[in-house]
Enzyme design. Structure first.
Site, PDB file in Angstrom:
ATOM      1  N   HIS A 100      57.947  51.323  49.001  1.00 49.23           N
ATOM      2  CA  HIS A 100      56.936  50.599  49.784  1.00 49.23           C
ATOM      3  C   HIS A 100      56.540  49.346  49.020  1.00 49.23           C
ATOM      4  O   HIS A 100      56.309  49.396  47.812  1.00 49.23           O
ATOM      5  CB  HIS A 100      55.698  51.465  49.997  1.00 49.23           C
ATOM      6  CG  HIS A 100      54.563  50.740  50.669  1.00 49.23           C
ATOM      7  ND1 HIS A 100      54.740  49.992  51.807  1.00 49.23           N
ATOM      8  CD2 HIS A 100      53.248  50.645  50.354  1.00 49.23           C
ATOM      9  CE1 HIS A 100      53.572  49.469  52.167  1.00 49.23           C
ATOM     10  NE2 HIS A 100      52.659  49.842  51.311  1.00 49.23           N
ATOM     11  N   HIS A 159      54.511  45.176  49.666  1.00 49.89           N
ATOM     12  CA  HIS A 159      53.864  44.211  50.555  1.00 49.89           C
ATOM     13  C   HIS A 159      54.611  42.884  50.436  1.00 49.89           C
ATOM     14  O   HIS A 159      53.997  41.826  50.356  1.00 49.89           O
ATOM     15  CB  HIS A 159      52.386  44.036  50.197  1.00 49.89           C
ATOM     16  CG  HIS A 159      51.513  45.184  50.592  1.00 49.89           C
ATOM     17  ND1 HIS A 159      50.215  45.035  50.991  1.00 49.89           N
ATOM     18  CD2 HIS A 159      51.758  46.504  50.661  1.00 49.89           C
ATOM     19  CE1 HIS A 159      49.690  46.220  51.263  1.00 49.89           C
ATOM     20  NE2 HIS A 159      50.602  47.136  51.063  1.00 49.89           N
ATOM     21  N   ASP A 189      74.921  43.840  58.144  1.00 45.59           N
ATOM     22  CA  ASP A 189      75.624  44.444  57.008  1.00 45.59           C
ATOM     23  C   ASP A 189      74.888  45.681  56.482  1.00 45.59           C
ATOM     24  O   ASP A 189      75.473  46.495  55.775  1.00 45.59           O
ATOM     25  CB  ASP A 189      75.780  43.427  55.874  1.00 45.59           C
ATOM     26  CG  ASP A 189      76.931  42.452  56.113  1.00 45.59           C
ATOM     27  OD1 ASP A 189      77.855  42.805  56.865  1.00 45.59           O
ATOM     28  OD2 ASP A 189      76.909  41.346  55.535  1.00 45.59           O
ATOM     29  N   HIS A 247      50.432  46.137  58.277  1.00 46.85           N
ATOM     30  CA  HIS A 247      50.492  46.641  56.909  1.00 46.85           C
ATOM     31  C   HIS A 247      51.678  46.013  56.156  1.00 46.85           C
ATOM     32  O   HIS A 247      51.511  44.955  55.548  1.00 46.85           O
ATOM     33  CB  HIS A 247      50.550  48.172  56.955  1.00 46.85           C
ATOM     34  CG  HIS A 247      50.382  48.844  55.643  1.00 46.85           C
ATOM     35  ND1 HIS A 247      49.929  50.132  55.506  1.00 46.85           N
ATOM     36  CD2 HIS A 247      50.639  48.420  54.381  1.00 46.85           C
ATOM     37  CE1 HIS A 247      49.881  50.457  54.231  1.00 46.85           C
ATOM     38  NE2 HIS A 247      50.314  49.449  53.539  1.00 46.85           N
ATOM     39  N   TYR A 305      77.989   4.169  44.560  1.00 49.80           N
ATOM     40  CA  TYR A 305      77.105   5.164  43.972  1.00 49.80           C
ATOM     41  C   TYR A 305      77.825   5.796  42.797  1.00 49.80           C
ATOM     42  O   TYR A 305      79.005   6.104  42.882  1.00 49.80           O
ATOM     43  CB  TYR A 305      76.745   6.247  44.991  1.00 49.80           C
ATOM     44  CG  TYR A 305      75.826   7.313  44.437  1.00 49.80           C
ATOM     45  CD1 TYR A 305      74.441   7.197  44.556  1.00 49.80           C
ATOM     46  CD2 TYR A 305      76.336   8.403  43.761  1.00 49.80           C
ATOM     47  CE1 TYR A 305      73.593   8.157  44.030  1.00 49.80           C
ATOM     48  CE2 TYR A 305      75.490   9.368  43.220  1.00 49.80           C
ATOM     49  CZ  TYR A 305      74.128   9.250  43.355  1.00 49.80           C
ATOM     50  OH  TYR A 305      73.299  10.200  42.829  1.00 49.80           O
TER      51      TYR A 305
END
Lengths: 233, 233, 233, 233
Positions: free
Chosen positions: C94, C96, C119, C170, C229
């Site tokens: 778990h 966040h 996948d 949550h 360049y």
């Protein structure tokens, strides 16, 4: 005087760049010794990498400098307004952290959208009203503090249950039991701002799923009976 | 010749990758010695990690190479246009920093939304008009400088009070009292671009708050009387 | 007891900050020994940098603490609900993590938009329904697990083919064959959330291309016959 | 055999995580020896941190393995299709880099919005059509290559002037003169995707400027005659 407090305030200030909350010197932490009624605060415009505990400035609750060679943070009067009004808090932080400042610039509360915020803030993190021209041209930093305190009174919010606010067109302030705890809340507030912005972004998408055949192909080339991604086990 | 200036310009250039403002060699810093009217600038297409003070190119205000084995930055003529028109500036920076370039590609000013910008820029950071085909096919880099100078004249902006601009469909230029200060302003401009984009994203959300019960549950499991998050104290 | 399992669970937990999935202590990993029916899980509120294998808590499938001085993660009852219902899984995570939590806060599935998700996940990563007030005020963490299991049953999703879910308001849970694999899936879920948010952002742009002349100028000054360049070869 | 080429392909592959283009093993680089018609490519599913030059697989243009203990990248047939059709290219890269994949998932070209893109790509970076179910269920990786080649033929784009493409619902491929150059183009493509997404985000803002009084206050407290930010000089 109060060497331990100054050391602690130094360390709390150094956490700001470590947590990615500040660019250059755009942030400051203070902490109060409630018994002595003395506040230790970051000096103004000094780089974090060069700051020492000696540089931390001691002021009384009216802002008189008690010790320190340097000028205190230009935001000192905002900090003091919090300490004077809210006896339960022990530390204050101000930053211009990017996502929280985005909300402040939009004049928006960080409303409570999820448990990440609910773990620390008992509701929305309020954004203040516009300051008046008189307030801005007057004792600006003091008025900034007053506007936040006013917002909490008007909305009947307990600053110990909602330990942070956004100043309209400016940025976030947070507070806590001490300087470290106020920094902790500053990190949480910034993360909540980012999560809320993402939630807004994805709330009403106009986009449909990929092709089912392609989904199955990719899942099965890794997980199906004839999987051929990676090396044979 | 001018070893100190070349060393300083080297160091200012090396700050660009340190501040995350450049990918590969997409950025350059110059600084001018106003007395001698000599400009020191990054060489074209050289990697920052391999650059030495010897590689810094010295040119006069017309772009004639005075010293250096390498070709100067292809943007040298834009830098020189600023030095010729704005006697108060001492350093110039060009980058393709991501958020500022996003604004340039949208053809949008970075309008003043908050005090982060107000601390450095006295108003919006202007985005130039489209360049004409003649300008693009002509002395392109010189014309790029002219278009910026024109924008400041047209809008009556003092380049010392607004030390940066966006070139339409291209990216940001900033300037300052010297090369370091111009880099400082480049960092601020990029941060302001990001903050403004976030403010736009969250300005008009269509999203409501979480459930009050869930809010209370999470706040209280950490802060309520029966808190059970973390270890007992 | 089960020293190897505790060491493995420690290491899997330490991967969370390494992959940028957690702020402070906002995440936890567990792993089960299916033979002994014992689950090893992170202790609650302990910093990753200070955690040792000794701190990992052992519980049985009913949540009784078998070994460990510290309180287990406050989310332990959610983990156990998965282990009880889904015999094929061996580890649970778990977090966040920011982008996934954004989706959870918006109450949105992470629908399958591309092969990156395909996948690993055989379809959308589902977001649960709102929990009822009774569920929130009851055995909240257990009910959180039940709501996820219910969602998979209702939609007839095989948790081994879709090893992750979002809890409304949550954040994400993931699972896998062991703790490491569950962390792997947590990384993928976060990356899919970010990719999907970007896809939504760019799906219906109202913006046109740059000028053709400017495009040609820039391409040719680097790649055309008269390219200027960089340094001559 | 071809030790130098294998070493070079190893190093080019290791650049992918260094540039933040890959999560886990989600990317691969190949390079061709045009004289010998041999392609060196990353092995499938091997972690970058454990890969050695020995692990690089050598295949001919039909995909027959000439040397190597490991299975080649599962995308090898896509790479080979490019080498067979486009004799001017020497290296190929595939990643799931985050912003580019966002565009692929939205099925959108990365249109040319600015000079950053114009410096490397002579126009839009095309996104392919949906693949048919037959293509997906058939020789999927070969068909992926064919769909890209088809898109370039249909739009009459020269792959040497536009060295990259997006596969619908999948992600980016880039190519170049060798493996390193193809990686360089992969970095540029990802950066252009991010810049374009930001440009879209800020194109049509509904937001107004901050208060003029507040702007002046902040500018002047740092730069005005009575400036009080920072320490006196």
């Amino acid at each position: 005087m109060l060497e331990e407090l100054k050391q602690k305030v130094l360390e709390a200030n150094l956490l700001l760049p470590q947590h990615g909350l500040v660019t250059f010197t755009w942030g400051n932490v203070s902490e109060i010794d409630r018994e002595k009624e003395i506040v230790a605060i970051k000096p103004s415009g000094v780089e974090y990498s060069k700051m020492t505990a000696e540089d931390i400035v001691l002021v009384d609750l009216e802002g008189n400098i008690l010790e320190g060679e340097l000028r205190p943070s230009s935001d000192v009067d905002t900090h003091l307004e919090f300490y004077r009004n809210w006896p339960g808090i022990g530390g204050v932080v101000h930053t211009h952290s990017t996502w929280a400042t985005g909300f402040a610039q939009a004049g928006k509360d960080i409303i409570a959208l999820g448990t990440t915020q609910a773990d620390y803030f008992d509701g929305a993190i309020p954004c203040t009203r516009f300051m008046t021209d008189e307030e801005i041209k007057g004792s600006y930093e003091l008025e900034t503090g007053k506007v936040i305190v006013e917002e909490f009174q008007k909305r009947e919010i307990d600053p110990e249950r909602v330990p942070g606010a956004l100043v309209h067109s400016h940025g976030p302030f947070t507070w806590g039991s001490d300087g470290f705890n106020a920094v902790h809340n500053a990190v949480v507030l910034e993360e909540c701002a980012k999560m809320n912005a993402i939630a807004m972004l994805v709330k009403n998408p106009e986009i449909g799923s990929m092709q089912q055949t392609l989904l199955e192909k990719h899942f099965n080339r890794k997980h199906g009976p004839g999987a051929y991604y990676g090396q044979s086990k």
